[in-house]
Scaffold this active site. Structure first.
Site, PDB file in Angstrom:
ATOM      1  N   TYR A   1       0.993  -1.096  -0.147  1.00  0.00           N
ATOM      2  CA  TYR A   1       0.175  -0.062   0.174  1.00  0.00           C
ATOM      3  C   TYR A   1       0.784   1.360   0.023  1.00  0.00           C
ATOM      4  O   TYR A   1       1.876   1.345   0.696  1.00  0.00           O
ATOM      5  CB  TYR A   1      -0.814   0.045   1.314  1.00  0.00           C
ATOM      6  CG  TYR A   1      -1.599   1.164   1.134  1.00  0.00           C
ATOM      7  CD1 TYR A   1      -2.767   1.144   0.425  1.00  0.00           C
ATOM      8  CD2 TYR A   1      -1.711   1.893   2.351  1.00  0.00           C
ATOM      9  CE1 TYR A   1      -3.635   2.405   0.349  1.00  0.00           C
ATOM     10  CE2 TYR A   1      -2.429   3.216   2.482  1.00  0.00           C
ATOM     11  CZ  TYR A   1      -3.568   3.230   1.448  1.00  0.00           C
ATOM     12  OH  TYR A   1      -4.399   4.326   1.571  1.00  0.00           O
TER      13      TYR A   1
ATOM     14  N   ASP B   1       9.135   3.113   0.258  1.00  0.00           N
ATOM     15  CA  ASP B   1       8.106   3.679   1.028  1.00  0.00           C
ATOM     16  C   ASP B   1       8.163   3.096   2.457  1.00  0.00           C
ATOM     17  O   ASP B   1       7.944   2.021   2.872  1.00  0.00           O
ATOM     18  CB  ASP B   1       6.559   3.091   0.566  1.00  0.00           C
ATOM     19  CG  ASP B   1       5.410   3.633   1.201  1.00  0.00           C
ATOM     20  OD1 ASP B   1       5.746   4.160   2.561  1.00  0.00           O
ATOM     21  OD2 ASP B   1       4.205   3.452   0.804  1.00  0.00           O
TER      22      ASP B   1
ATOM     23  N   LYS C   1       3.165   8.554   9.303  1.00  0.00           N
ATOM     24  CA  LYS C   1       3.065   7.927  10.632  1.00  0.00           C
ATOM     25  C   LYS C   1       4.250   8.282  11.708  1.00  0.00           C
ATOM     26  O   LYS C   1       4.017   9.560  12.130  1.00  0.00           O
ATOM     27  CB  LYS C   1       3.333   6.108  10.146  1.00  0.00           C
ATOM     28  CG  LYS C   1       2.045   6.264   9.483  1.00  0.00           C
ATOM     29  CD  LYS C   1       1.726   4.628   9.220  1.00  0.00           C
ATOM     30  CE  LYS C   1       0.287   4.682   8.527  1.00  0.00           C
ATOM     31  NZ  LYS C   1       0.505   3.686   7.267  1.00  0.00           N
TER      32      LYS C   1
END
Ligand SMILES: *Cc1c(COP(=O)(O)O)cnc(C)c1O
Length: 426
Positions: free
Chosen positions: A146, A241, A269
């Site tokens: 993702y 990522d 995050k």
């Protein structure tokens, strides 16, 4: 045992009226596990408290950001002090320089960094930059990874090697979808084959260096290194990522953890300590193409927002000054893994527990999980039963069989023991 969730139930009914699905991000809705999502009210350390006053041990940590635990005193007071100066300027500040210094200090190979507002923004901007830098259109991603909800990443994973027959999700145009190629995670041979046939088409390979969005999946030895060599050979921008792994697996994220350097890295995050921030950075030769230095446009009204940056800066500083946080987290996660495996084996439940640093996941009914295909074979019905059992025992797990759990540093050995005890009661 938790008590009534009557307030959550009535809040959910209210929320359904004018919020699609009652939530502002899909996984929160408990759609795959069933039942009523628990509405949270407050949190402290390793614990969450819901609207009905039930306490839970938190294994989501806001999907990663709260690595130090909830309402860490230093972080909260830094936010309070900053709020008295300004909530937003839309002008440069010294704090942003300190933040950039800290990121480039902690993470390997980052010469320059740009702050954005989410992991999604970081990934879509990194891909735009890679396309501009290489003059190529296509990107390669891996099934089950993702990279946020930008159009280019929402391409369904096609089966088979090097398929160019891409299916798009509703709202994503066929043109966009055509430029995103997908291959199975951990399949280096398939990437080699694809590049042999399309040596000059691919601008970027983007990957979760340790995957966390199909459960936790570790790269097989040589996979991440092999992609590094291929990217160098074919002039492809290698994008890690690290929205999930950044500042979580190690100070220097997955780059340090796996000892492989990417060309561009995206963050989110943990980097915001619970506030909305993302970032992308990397080699100067690539990053200098970003506007206003270069001509690749990227901007944000609230980028570098002082409240968000101070939360992230304080969190990263604590991590930077206390490397034992990472060993503590890893030790506790290993203890959880051992406890999970013992309890499930004792009960005769087939399972695979994958763990890296403070990321861990259990796939029921599976023997080895190394890509989306093997992850998809897990027993969802059993997970759902497991999830609700644990929730009733006051253990808050991600409400999906495909999500990794994230430990935070406030979690004590006693909390881990309590969690393992709850599994034994299954
Ligand atoms: C969460 C996540 C994103 C998206 O970040 P948002 O802040 O939710 O936009 C991108 N990539 C990975 C690996 C993620 O885990």
């Amino acid at each position: 045992m938790t008590g009534s969730i009557q307030k959550s139930e009535s809040l959910y009914q209210r929320a359904l009226k004018n919020i699609p699905g009652g939530v502002n991000s899909p996984v929160r809705a408990f759609k795959s596990v069933g039942g009523t999502p628990v509405f949270m009210k407050s949190a402290k350390g390793a614990y969450l408290y819901d609207a009905d006053g039930n306490q839970y041990i938190d294994y989501i940590s806001s999907w990663g950001p709260m690595i130090l635990g909830h309402c860490h005193e230093e972080v909260v007071s830094a936010i309070q002090r900053k709020a008295n100066e300004s909530i937003s300027f839309g002008a440069p500040t010294e704090l942003e320089i300190s933040m950039a210094d800290l990121i480039t200090d902690m993470a390997p190979g980052i010469d320059m960094v740009r702050l954005v507002n989410s992991g999604t923004e970081a990934c879509m901007s990194a891909v735009r930059l890679a396309r501009a830098f290489t003059g190529r259109n296509k990107i390669l991603k891996f099934e089950g990874c993702y990279h946020g909800h930008a159009d280019a990443f929402l391409v369904k994973a096609g089966s088979g090697v090097a398929t160019l027959n891409i299916q798009a999700v509703p709202g994503v145009t066929a043109g966009v979808a055509m430029d995103t190629l997908t291959l199975p995670y951990n399949d280096l041979a398939a990437v080699k084959e694809l590049l042999k046939n399309h040596p000059e088409d691919i601008a970027a390979i983007i990957i979760e260096p340790v995957a966390g969005n199909m459960g936790c999946i570790l790269p097989e030895p040589g996979f991440i290194e092999g992609l590094r060599s291929l990217c160098t050979e074919y002039g492809i921008v290698y994008i890690f990522d690290e929205v999930m792994t950044g500042f979580r697996l190690a100070k220097g994220g997955a780059q340090e953890y796996l000892n492989v350097e990417a060309d561009l890295v995206t963050y989110g995050k943990v980097i915001g300590g619970g506030m909305p921030i993302g970032a992308f950075g990397g080699k100067k030769a690539i990053m200098e193409h970003i506007a206003p230095l270069g001509n690749v446009y990227q901007a944000g009204t609230l980028s570098g927002n002082p409240i968000a940056v101070i939360a992230g800066y304080t969190t990263l500083s604590i991590l930077n000054n206390n490397p034992s946080v990472y060993t503590d987290l890893e030790n506790r996660c290993k203890a959880l893994k051992a406890g999970l495996e013992n309890a499930l084996t004792e009960k005769g439940i087939t399972h695979t527990v994958n763990q890296a640093g403070s990321m861990i996941s259990v796939h029921f009914g599976a023997h080895k999980v190394m890509d989306l295909q093997t992850a998809s074979q897990c027993d969802i019905a059993f997970f759902n039963r497991f999830f609700h059992h644990m929730l009733k025992q006051g253990i808050y797990l991600p409400p999906s069989a495909y999500e990794s759990w994230f430990l935070n540093h406030a979690l004590s050995n006693a909390d881990i023991d309590k969690t393992i005890e709850a599994i034994h009661k299954l």
